[in-house]
Scaffold this motif. Structure first.
Motif: not given
Length: 181
Positions: A21-49
């Motif tokens: 997401t960071d690198i593509l945004t820096r390049a000028g892309a519109t990056v859309v993150t989409a969860g499989l369901q609504a609400g925050p995502i708990k990533a593999s190392r515990g970070m909340t996205l």
């Protein structure tokens, strides 16, 4: 402006999500993150996205690139999502770019998109999957509209290759130079 979808599932690899997401945004892309369901995502190392939207809300949108982060069990959740299967199949049918890193090629395998393809993935990620592919062990593989990366250790290189595919080598070099300082 190029439009990119990054689907997010609980257990995704946060390093890969952030790099893409960071690198593509820096390049000028519109990056859309989409969860499989609504609400925050708990990533593999515990970070909340916090995704921008849900996959269901963007399932009819057109994207120049769909980029799947890996991680477990995130890749398994992506592989099990029927909306994502249809989106990836349509993306491939229209020869638009698909990308997957780490264990995320599992989702491509389940969607039937790895027949006679050259790709790489995290070692063992496709063991037991019924698909035909050639694993060269390379950090990155590009096969027509499919870009794959081995794992989190190549996340920046993978994201820069996505920039190259969308915008060309000059923009990739510019973004890489900006990162180097």
């Amino acid at each position: 402006m190029k439009k990119v979808l990054v689907p997010l599932a609980d257990g995704c690899e946060e390093l890969e999500v952030v790099a893409i997401t960071d690198i593509l945004t820096r390049a000028g892309a519109t990056v859309v993150t989409a969860g499989l369901q609504a609400g925050p995502i708990k990533a593999s190392r515990g970070m909340t996205l916090v995704p921008d939207t849900t996959l269901a809300q963007v399932q009819d949108d057109l994207f120049d690139l769909i980029a799947l982060p890996g991680g477990l069990p995130g890749a398994i959740h992506l592989a099990e999502d029927s909306i994502l299967h249809v989106m990836m199949q349509n993306q491939d049918l229209h020869n638009r770019t698909l990308a997957a890193i780490c264990a995320a090629p599992q989702a491509l395998a389940i969607a039937g998109l790895l027949t006679n393809r050259t790709l790489t993935c995290y070692p063992g990620a496709l063991d037991g999957f019924d698909c035909q592919w050639t694993n060269t062990g390379a950090a990155l593989e590009i096969d027509r509209n499919l870009i794959t990366g081995r794992g989190p250790g190549v996340a920046l290189e993978f994201a820069l290759e996505l920039v190259n595919q969308l915008y060309g080598p000059e923009r990739r070099a510019q973004v890489a130079d900006e990162l180097a300082g």
